[in-house]
Enzyme design. Structure first.
Site: not given
Lengths: 406, 139
Positions: B37, B106
Site C-alpha cells: 500500500c 496518513c
C-alpha cells in the site's frame, strides 16, 4: 561549479522547447499568419508552404511520403484516430484488436472504449524485461484481427519493443500495425518501411518542440490504410483530420524533428554515456536497488530504478529541487502504483519505490552527478527511517509478514 | 502539489526516529500499514511506572506526509498518560500538519499506530483492553 536548480530530469513527460524551434515559429505569429487552407491569396500560400515544408521534413525522418503525414493536436489524438479510426473503418472485416498492458493510457483507454462497444481486445502481458513475447502475439491473432497496436518504447521504463518483428508478423497475416512512437521519433531510428509500420503516432513536445501538435502517419501504399475521422468538418488533412491547421505548431514540430535528426547520433552517444554513469554510480553506492525493464533494449536517455525499502514520494521530496517521476501510488492521482511496473511482475512495494530518470538535450554531466550524490544521501537517510529496512536487516522475510491492510 | 511548511519541517527534521527494545515489558510496539500500500509505520512507546509515556520512537516507510504524521505523533505522545494518548485523533494531526484530503489516510495510519502500540503494551502487562482498541492494527 555549482549546478543551477531546479534540475529537470523528467524528459519522458515533456521537454523544453528548443530556442531554435521557438525562433523558427515566431514569424508565424507575426506577418505569416495565413490559413494554410486559403488557396487564393499569398497569406494562405505562405502558410501552406511552411506546413508542406514541415511535412516533408517529418516524412523524411521516418522514411514516409509527405502525403502520409496527418497533423493532429498530439499523440493522444493520433492514437485515438488510429485505433478508433481503424476499428470503425474495418469493422466489417473483423472486430479483434491486439494491444499490450504497458501501453500509454492514450492507447489503453480507446481500446477499452471499443471493448465496451463490442470489440474484442487481447491485452498481451509483458515479459519481466518489459517486452512482449512474439509467440504470444502470433498465438493471439485470429481471422477477426484487424489491428495490432504496440508502442515503440515505453514512457515509464524506456523499454523498446521489437517493432520490426511485430510489423513483419502483422504484414504476413494481413493485419494493420499501429505503433505509438511518442518516445522514439527523433531519439532512435524509426523507419516505417523497414519496420513494416502502417500507422504511427508521435507528438511535438517530447522532442523539444511545442505542445499541442502531433502526427499520425497513415500508410498510403501496400497496404492503403484508411481511417474514419474523429471529427467532421472542413476535410483537412485528406479528410482524416478536419480543423484549421496549427501552422505555428507544425512549423515548430518540423524544426524540432529536423534538429533531432541532425543530432541523433551525437545525442545518443552523449546521453547513453551519462545514463550509464548515473546507473553505475547509483548501483556502486546504494545496496539492494533494482533496474526496471530490459537494460539493453532501452532508450539511451532513460533509467528506471526501484530503491527498495524506501517510498518513492518521500524520495522525490528528499531530492526536492530535482524533477523526476515515481511509480509510487502517492504521486498519482489515482493512488494506484504504476500499472507498467506491476505488469513486469514487480510487487507493489517495488513500484512504490521506483524513480524514473529522463535525461535530455539540456541535461549536463554536472546535473547527473548532483542528482546521483543527492539520491545516495537521501536513500541512506530514508532507509535509516524505514521499518522495512530494519526488518530486512534483522533477517525478516517481508513477504511472510502478516500486514494490517487498509 | 506543494507540501505545507510543517510537513517539510518534520520530513527534514523528524523527531524521535529509532527503535526501542520491543522485548521489554514497558515497551509497546505498533506496526501498521503494508508495503504494497506504500506505507508502513512502526511506532513504539515506553511507559514509565507511573503510567506516563516516557519515550516514543518511530520508523516509517511512506510518503513525506506519513513520515511527518508519525513524527508528530511521537512528539505528542511523550509525557502523556496512556489514556490521554488514546484520545489523540487523526483529525488533530490533519489540522496541525495541514494535510490535504488525499493525505488524510496518513493521519489515520498514525492514529492506528498509536492504538496498536498501546494495545501491545496493555497485552504485555495484562491490562484489560478497552473495546475500542480490540481491532487496533487489524483492518
Amino acid at each position: 561549479m555549482a549546478v543551477k536548480t531546479p534540475i529537470y530530469m523528467d524528459n519522458h513527460a515533456t521537454t523544453r522547447t528548443d530556442p531554435r524551434v521557438v525562433e523558427a515559429m515566431l514569424p508565424y505569429f507575426g506577418d505569416i499568419f495565413g490559413n494554410a487552407a486559403s488557396r487564393n491569396h499569398s497569406f494562405g500560400w505562405a502558410a501552406e508552404e511552411a506546413v508542406e515544408n514541415a511535412r516533408a521534413i517529418i516524412a523524411r525522418a521516418i522514411n514516409a511520403d509527405p502525403k502520409e503525414i496527418v497533423f493532429t493536436s498530439g499523440a493522444t489524438e493520433s492514437n485515438n484516430l488510429a485505433i478508433k479510426g481503424v476499428a470503425e473503418m474495418y469493422a466489417e472485416k473483423g472486430n479483434h484488436i491486439i494491444t499490450c498492458v504497458t501501453e500509454h493510457k492514450a492507447v489503453i483507454d480507446p481500446c477499452k472504449k471499443l471493448e465496451r462497444m463490442g470489440f474484442d481486445v487481447t491485452w498481451l502481458p509483458v515479459l519481466p524485461s518489459g517486452r512482449i513475447d512474439l509467440e504470444q502475439l502470433k498465438a493471439a491473432i485470429t481471422d477477426k484481427t484487424i489491428l495490432i497496436s504496440i508502442m515503440h518504447a515505453n514512457n515509464e521504463i524506456g523499454v523498446i519493443q521489437p517493432v520490426e518483428e511485430i510489423g513483419r508478423i502483422a504484414e504476413e497475416r494481413g493485419i494493420l500495425f499501429h505503433t505509438d512512437a511518442t518516445q522514439t521519433v527523433g531519439k532512435i531510428p524509426v523507419d516505417v518501411q523497414k519496420q513494416n509500420i502502417h500507422l504511427l503516432s508521435f507528438s511535438g513536445h517530447k522532442i523539444y518542440g511545442p505542445k499541442g501538435v502531433g502526427v499520425l502517419y497513415v500508410r498510403r501504399r501496400k497496404p492503403r490504410v484508411r481511417v474514419t475521422p474523429l471529427m467532421d468538418g472542413g476535410g483537412h488533412e485528406r479528410g482524416m483530420r478536419s480543423g484549421t491547421l496549427n501552422v505555428t505548431g507544425i512549423v515548430g514540430l518540423g524544426k524540432a524533428v529536423e534538429l533531432c535528426m541532425e543530432e541523433m547520433e551525437s545525442e545518443t552517444k552523449r546521453l547513453s554515456a551519462m545514463r550509464d554513469g548515473l546507473r553505475k554510480k547509483l548501483f556502486d553506492n546504494i545496496p539492494e536497488i533494482f533496474e526496471n525493464g530490459d537494460p539493453i533494449n532501452k532508450l539511451p536517455h532513460s533509467l528506471n530504478v526501484s530503491f527498495t525499502y524506501v517510498e518513492g514520494e518521500s524520495l522525490l521530496m528528499g531530492i526536492g529541487d530535482v524533477a523526476v517521476s515515481s511509480g509510487s501510488a502517492c504521486t498519482s492521482a489515482s493512488l494506484e502504483p504504476s500499472y507498467v511496473l506491476k505488469s513486469l511482475g514487480l510487487g507493489d512495494e517495488l513500484a512504490h519505490s521506483s524513480i524514473r530518470f529522463g535525461l535530455g538535450r539540456f541535461s549536463t554531466q554536472e546535473e547527473v552527478d548532483y542528482v546521483a550524490e543527492k539520491l545516495i544521501h537521501v536513500v541512506k537517510r530514508l532507509r535509516e527511517m524505514s521499518p522495512l529496512w530494519e526488518m530486512h536487516n534483522e533477517g525478516i522475510d517481508l513477504t511472510k509478514v502478516e500486514w494490517a491492510h487498509h | 502539489m506543494a507540501y505545507s511548511d510543517k510537513i517539510l519541517e518534520h520530513y527534514n527534521n523528524p523527531r524521535n526516529v529509532g527503535s526501542l527494545d520491543k522485548g521489554s515489558k514497558s515497551v509497546g510496539t505498533g506496526l501498521v500499514g503494508a508495503p504494497e500500500c506504500g506505507d508502513v509505520m512502526k511506532l513504539q512507546i515506553e511507559v514509565a511506572e507511573d503510567g506516563t509515556i516516557r519515550d516514543a520512537k518511530f520508523k516509517t516507510f511512506g510518503c513525506g506526509s506519513a513520515i511527518a504524521s508519525s513524527s508528530l505523533a511521537t512528539e505528542w505522545l511523550k509525557g502523556k498518560s496512556v489514556d490521554e494518548a488514546l484520545a489523540i485523533k487523526n483529525t488533530a494531526i490533519v489540522e496541525e500538519l495541514n494535510l490535504p484530503p488525499i493525505k488524510i489516510h496518513c493521519s489515520v495510519l498514525a492514529e492506528d499506530a498509536i492504538k496498536a502500540a498501546i494495545k501491545d503494551y496493555m497485552e504485555k502487562n495484562n491490562i484489560a483492553i478497552p473495546a475500542e482498541l480490540a481491532a487496533a492494527g487489524h483492518h
